[in-house]
Scaffold this motif. Sequence first.
Motif, short mmCIF file in Angstrom:
data_model
loop_
_atom_site.label_atom_id
_atom_site.label_comp_id
_atom_site.label_asym_id
_atom_site.label_seq_id
_atom_site.Cartn_x
_atom_site.Cartn_y
_atom_site.Cartn_z
N GLY A 55 0.66 -1.25 0.43
CA GLY A 55 0.15 0.14 0.01
C GLY A 55 0.35 1.12 -0.03
N PRO A 56 0.47 2.10 0.15
CA PRO A 56 1.47 3.62 -0.09
C PRO A 56 2.21 3.95 1.10
CG PRO A 56 -0.79 4.24 1.24
CD PRO A 56 -1.46 2.38 0.85
N ASP A 57 2.04 3.24 2.39
CA ASP A 57 2.92 3.36 3.52
C ASP A 57 3.93 1.96 3.26
OD1 ASP A 57 0.92 1.56 4.01
OD2 ASP A 57 0.55 2.02 5.57
N GLY A 58 3.77 1.12 1.95
CA GLY A 58 4.56 0.09 2.03
C GLY A 58 4.05 -0.56 2.99
N ALA A 59 3.28 -1.00 3.83
CA ALA A 59 2.84 -2.35 4.50
C ALA A 59 1.73 -2.72 3.19
CB ALA A 59 1.51 -1.72 5.81
N PRO A 60 1.70 -4.46 2.97
CA PRO A 60 0.79 -5.17 2.80
C PRO A 60 -0.54 -4.62 2.44
CG PRO A 60 2.28 -6.63 3.56
CD PRO A 60 2.35 -5.47 4.73
N SER A 61 -1.31 -4.79 1.72
CA SER A 61 -2.65 -4.43 1.74
C SER A 61 -3.50 -5.61 1.58
CB SER A 61 -2.34 -3.49 0.37
OG SER A 61 -2.74 -4.22 -1.14
N ARG A 62 -4.28 -5.37 0.90
CA ARG A 62 -5.91 -6.11 1.01
C ARG A 62 -5.30 -6.88 -0.96
NH1 ARG A 62 -8.71 -7.80 4.73
NH2 ARG A 62 -9.62 -9.17 3.92
N GLU A 63 -4.58 -6.32 -1.61
CA GLU A 63 -4.57 -6.40 -2.99
C GLU A 63 -3.45 -7.81 -3.35
OE1 GLU A 63 -7.31 -5.15 -4.85
OE2 GLU A 63 -7.78 -4.12 -3.14
N SER A 64 -3.80 -8.81 -4.03
CA SER A 64 -3.01 -10.08 -3.73
C SER A 64 -2.47 -9.55 -5.11
CB SER A 64 -3.94 -11.35 -3.40
OG SER A 64 -4.24 -12.02 -4.49
N ALA A 65 -0.98 -10.12 -5.23
CA ALA A 65 -0.91 -10.50 -6.57
C ALA A 65 -1.23 -11.43 -7.80
CB ALA A 65 0.41 -11.16 -6.84
N TYR A 66 -2.04 -12.82 -7.07
CA TYR A 66 -2.89 -12.83 -8.07
C TYR A 66 -3.78 -12.20 -8.81
CZ TYR A 66 -4.41 -18.10 -9.46
OH TYR A 66 -4.78 -19.06 -10.51
N PHE A 67 -5.15 -12.45 -8.00
CA PHE A 67 -5.64 -11.02 -8.34
C PHE A 67 -5.43 -10.02 -9.16
CE2 PHE A 67 -8.87 -7.57 -7.70
CZ PHE A 67 -10.01 -7.87 -8.09
N LEU A 68 -4.22 -9.01 -8.69
CA LEU A 68 -4.01 -7.89 -9.80
C LEU A 68 -3.42 -8.93 -10.82
CD1 LEU A 68 -1.62 -5.71 -6.73
CD2 LEU A 68 -4.05 -5.52 -8.15
N GLN A 371 -5.26 0.15 -24.23
CA GLN A 371 -5.24 1.00 -23.32
C GLN A 371 -5.65 0.39 -22.57
OE1 GLN A 371 -6.45 4.75 -24.73
NE2 GLN A 371 -7.17 4.53 -26.57
N TYR A 372 -4.69 0.75 -20.69
CA TYR A 372 -5.04 0.23 -19.25
C TYR A 372 -5.56 1.81 -18.97
CZ TYR A 372 -1.90 -2.99 -21.96
OH TYR A 372 -1.53 -3.74 -22.07
N ASP A 373 -6.56 1.52 -18.79
CA ASP A 373 -7.38 2.46 -18.49
C ASP A 373 -7.90 3.12 -16.93
OD1 ASP A 373 -7.39 4.58 -20.42
OD2 ASP A 373 -9.24 3.66 -21.08
N ARG A 374 -8.20 1.17 -16.94
CA ARG A 374 -8.63 1.44 -15.39
C ARG A 374 -7.63 0.18 -14.09
NH1 ARG A 374 -13.73 2.63 -13.93
NH2 ARG A 374 -15.16 2.98 -15.31
N PRO A 375 -7.26 0.26 -12.74
CA PRO A 375 -6.45 -0.50 -12.71
C PRO A 375 -7.42 -2.02 -12.43
CG PRO A 375 -6.25 1.04 -11.03
CD PRO A 375 -7.38 1.33 -12.62
N PRO A 376 -6.42 -2.46 -11.41
CA PRO A 376 -7.23 -3.89 -11.23
C PRO A 376 -8.82 -2.84 -9.88
CG PRO A 376 -5.19 -4.90 -11.19
CD PRO A 376 -5.30 -3.33 -11.48
#
Length: 417
Positions: A55-68, A371-376
């Motif tokens: 996340g923005p603070d460098g700590a892990p978010s809830r967004e897994s690499a698999y989902f992304l 084009q990549y207009d939206r992130p996961p």
Amino acid sequence: MKGVLSGIRVLDLSRILAGPWCTQLLADLGADVVKVERPGSGDDTRAWGPPFAPGPDGAPSRESAYFLAANRGKRSIAIDFSVAAGQDVVRKLAANVDVVIENFKFGDMRRYGLDYSTLHAVNPKLVYCSITGFGQSGPYRERAGYDFVIQAMGGLMSVTGERDDLPGGGPQKCGVPISDLMTGMYATVAILGALNERHVSGLGQHIDMSLLDTQIGWLANHGLNYLVSGDNPRRWGNAHPNLCPYQSFDASNGAMIVAVGNDRQFQSLCRVLGLDQIASLPEFASNSGRLANRELLVQQIQRALASGTRERWLAELEAAGVPAGPINSVAQALADPHVLERGMTFSLPHAMGSEVPQIANPIKFSRSPVQYDRPPPALGEHTDEVLTAAGLSDAAIAGLRESGVIGASNLRTPVPS
């Protein structure tokens, strides 16, 4: 510039990989994809970590690499369609889209009142794609489908892995969930075909995609080798059943592959390796002869390659027109200067406030670039936006949220320990 599927609206009821892989590709091509997820937990793969994106603070978010990896370009709405009120919302959304894609077990959508027949009645132009492990017919149709099981049942593992008589021999699965990925790709082709046919008929149709069918379908030369000869294909490790030399070798400082596809390339290989004395021998002059004398030939090539570095051989083989390449790690492949020049990695700003890495779509259009207009999306990030556009009032949305039928986005909740 608009994408080639601009104007196509997709309602994505799928999760895990095969369905999301298809809908991510549709989104890359310009379709408006709305992903429906369970309130609270969302797509199962959101929890398939670590690793989780920082996340923005460098700590892990809830967004897994698999989902992304399989969900960029989509809008996420959180709806519980196991209850009647949620099913009503999904039916309202499906009435105004071009494509619905789902990958629930056989019969689940009918139980929810979200099956093709029901939605077709309110939207005759709807292209509806069902992805299951075993399809909508046949004795296995009620079984759950998992990529690993399909690789085993569909014959892939029988031809993947080292030979039984060598160390480490035995069947192996592919290193990526290839049955899921290929089913997603075939589903994309099927959807595009149905959308094109709709221009003539004015009607949609139901697409029945099966992981097992797909796996059988892309056995390709292995399947035809068996049907033509009656001989069951065997595992060859990194060798090729129909070509030689076409396999991995060890140079003095790393592994590489040599992929000789014709007699001219074999002659050039022999010149580079200083093996001119064997190039014209009758037992090696043709591919059939090389296959018959595979072990003797491979031993001599391996001995020659072990005397020099991988960099040396790759440079000399390239100059001689012999197909060859290094066996790279994922890190090496993604850092390759050619891969970088082709723009195969990039980052997108995520709603949680940090950048998330992505691997690009390999399609290159000359006039309508991907084009990549939206992130996961974050879970439920676009719920209010989509439902408002569908005609629901603020009061109706608030009521659905209060009853738990729809959820809200929570972008910064830390990953549970």
